[in-house]
Design an enzyme around this catalytic site. Sequence first.
Site, mmCIF file in Angstrom:
data_model
loop_
_atom_site.group_PDB
_atom_site.id
_atom_site.type_symbol
_atom_site.label_atom_id
_atom_site.label_comp_id
_atom_site.label_asym_id
_atom_site.label_seq_id
_atom_site.Cartn_x
_atom_site.Cartn_y
_atom_site.Cartn_z
ATOM 1 N N SER A 13 0.796 -1.171 -0.052
ATOM 2 C CA SER A 13 0.092 -0.026 0.028
ATOM 3 C C SER A 13 0.838 1.262 -0.073
ATOM 4 C CB SER A 13 -1.127 0.059 1.135
ATOM 5 O OG SER A 13 -1.760 -1.016 1.158
ATOM 6 N N LYS A 16 2.204 2.274 -4.976
ATOM 7 C CA LYS A 16 3.042 1.962 -6.309
ATOM 8 C C LYS A 16 2.330 2.087 -7.611
ATOM 9 C CE LYS A 16 4.581 -2.168 -5.213
ATOM 10 N NZ LYS A 16 4.323 -3.380 -5.742
ATOM 11 N N ASP A 70 -5.381 -0.938 -9.954
ATOM 12 C CA ASP A 70 -4.645 -0.023 -10.514
ATOM 13 C C ASP A 70 -4.552 0.367 -12.072
ATOM 14 O OD1 ASP A 70 -2.735 0.831 -8.371
ATOM 15 O OD2 ASP A 70 -1.795 -1.189 -8.008
ATOM 16 N N LYS A 187 14.305 7.419 8.277
ATOM 17 C CA LYS A 187 14.930 6.231 8.272
ATOM 18 C C LYS A 187 15.076 5.482 7.284
ATOM 19 C CE LYS A 187 15.927 5.587 12.276
ATOM 20 N NZ LYS A 187 17.223 6.056 13.036
ATOM 21 N N CYS A 380 -25.616 1.625 -11.727
ATOM 22 C CA CYS A 380 -25.722 0.368 -11.813
ATOM 23 C C CYS A 380 -26.683 -0.384 -10.730
ATOM 24 C CB CYS A 380 -24.564 -0.550 -11.617
ATOM 25 S SG CYS A 380 -24.308 -2.382 -12.215
ATOM 26 N N HIS A 512 -21.524 1.435 -15.807
ATOM 27 C CA HIS A 512 -20.477 2.061 -14.763
ATOM 28 C C HIS A 512 -19.648 3.222 -15.849
ATOM 29 C CE1 HIS A 512 -20.803 -0.280 -11.146
ATOM 30 N NE2 HIS A 512 -20.958 -1.410 -12.063
ATOM 31 N N GLU A 514 -18.105 5.681 -14.785
ATOM 32 C CA GLU A 514 -16.932 6.036 -14.171
ATOM 33 C C GLU A 514 -15.716 5.521 -14.568
ATOM 34 O OE1 GLU A 514 -19.297 4.115 -12.682
ATOM 35 O OE2 GLU A 514 -18.582 2.804 -11.109
HETATM 36 N N1 GLN Z 1 -25.852 -6.448 -8.029
HETATM 37 C C1 GLN Z 1 -26.531 -5.989 -9.142
HETATM 38 C C2 GLN Z 1 -26.327 -6.669 -10.271
HETATM 39 O O1 GLN Z 1 -25.689 -7.763 -10.321
HETATM 40 C C3 GLN Z 1 -25.663 -4.659 -9.235
HETATM 41 C C4 GLN Z 1 -24.416 -4.852 -9.802
HETATM 42 C C5 GLN Z 1 -23.617 -3.417 -9.695
HETATM 43 O O2 GLN Z 1 -24.053 -2.621 -9.269
HETATM 44 N N2 GLN Z 1 -22.321 -3.442 -10.212
HETATM 45 O O3 GLN Z 1 -27.142 -6.779 -11.310
#
Ligand code: GLN
Length: 553
Positions: A13, A16, A70, A187, A380, A512, A514
């Site tokens: 941790s 890296k 990572d 150190k 999601c 997702h 993000e």
């Molecule tokens: N558990 C939900 C599914 O499998 C949502 C999954 C998630 O939020 N990545 O559809």
Amino acid sequence: MKYIFVTGGVVSSLGKGIVTSSLGAILRGRSYNVTAIKVDPYINLDAGTMRPYEHGEVFVTADGAETDLDLGHYERFLDRDLRRGNNITTGQVYKAVIERERKGEYLSQTVQVIPHVTDEIKRRIRTVAEEQDAEIAIVEIGGTVGDIESLPFLEAIRQFQFDEASADTLYIHLTLVPYLRTSEEFKTKPTQHSVATLRGVGIQPDIIILRSEKEPPEEVYRKVALFTNVKPEAVFSSYDVPDIYQVPLVFEEQGLGKMVEKKLELEPVIPNLRIWSEAVRVLREPERRVTIGVAGKYVKMPDAYLSLLEALKHGGIRNRARVEVKWIDAEGLVNGDLSEAFSGVDGILVPGGFGIRGIEGKVRAAEYARERRIPYLGICLGLQVATIEFARHVAGLEGANSTEFDPYTPHPVIDLMPEQLEVDGLGGTMRLGDWPMQIEPGTLLERVYGGAELVYERHRHRYEVNPAYVALLSEAGLIVSGVTPGMAGRGTGLVEAIELADHPFFLALQSHPEFKSRPMRPSPPFAAFVEAALAYGEAHRRLAAGADEAAGA
Ligand code: GLN
């Protein structure tokens, strides 16, 4: 092709991944085609089956691999999409070797760690670098030097220095330099031991990077150099900075880029690191501020939501704002008044997740956002709970739920996807990676994506909005603004995004987004959500100020 190997010592941790990514960023700033590979010495084939609470988020690549977090750092710092092969695990290596043995490809040989396992490791590293036309491949070895599990990987990377020309490999070792407050000392002994261990497996580092709380004084660099057989100018430091996007700048300032150029015999160039100085400038002197309430399950482990937090930050940079996150434990939202939990919050985000814990609290968070007209972004699972909430409270479907949480619900508005019914085993079997989303014209979603008709976002889920309920929910006012377009009969018409009319910003996505967000190219839903939350917060503060004035007058 040039290879840079990054190992770590003393403790895990150390960050890296950020050091590796930042090194990548200063080389990208010199216009090289750089890729990065993470080697994880555990036996899992991928990170998908590990607990986010211990291991942090599972990062999903465009080609649907469930990888170490990572890789998310690498994608954001290198600004390139990586692939499945960029995350190598012990499990993958042994699986390949054993399969080859069964096929008879090693006939009459004794299959051993050296050379069979090490050859497979080298083959994988080379294949990834070549397939991605990389000029420089940075290979980060997970874990700490001295771990039993990482030995075959260290042996494999040791061999590279003899397989390749000497200007084509570079070894960097990152260690912790503890700072003792009582004696005000840095150190270096742990670093000395760690480098000795590395040399014990035949690797003499070319560059040492010291991880420390503060910038160490000159004599620390000299001492480390003396004891580790490295020139003082090849010792650098990665001290704590307020934001990780500053690390490439810190490295460049110290001359790490120039040292790498020298060791790899690259043409010296002046790098373009504007992305990083811009990002750091906004983060340091934001013009505005906004607070987002994240109602999740792993509120004590922010790494479990790493890409999500980064995407919020990127949305902030785009709006010249600092995004503060208020963690709201979803389990605590089940009973009582929510206004306390959500006080000071300008937007509510329900992130992805699995399992029943905290679900009812998340449903209430969605309800609160809908009723109070607070900007909402559902990711999601955040789309699934918003759908459940709408079904129960607006469409009148009492007891509506997802079959993930209640297999006997009278109204399974969220249900397993048909293709999931045939799946057995839980590793790598979800709907994963990039899937297209067709955007309904005239919707908030269309505005968010700047008028696009079709976009790709990454997925990781087993459940979906039950198609049998779509008509009913739509009639009650739920807007399905994104669907999977018809594609060779698979996944046609799945709900990808929902929103509400008569609400300033209520958007939820099955994907997702993000994972695709980059510091200077924020994910559109995140940038738009931050913008809406800023507007909400500013309007509220104006209202409150007006009320105070009225009361005073
Ligand atoms: N558990 C939900 C599914 O499998 C949502 C999954 C998630 O939020 N990545 O559809």
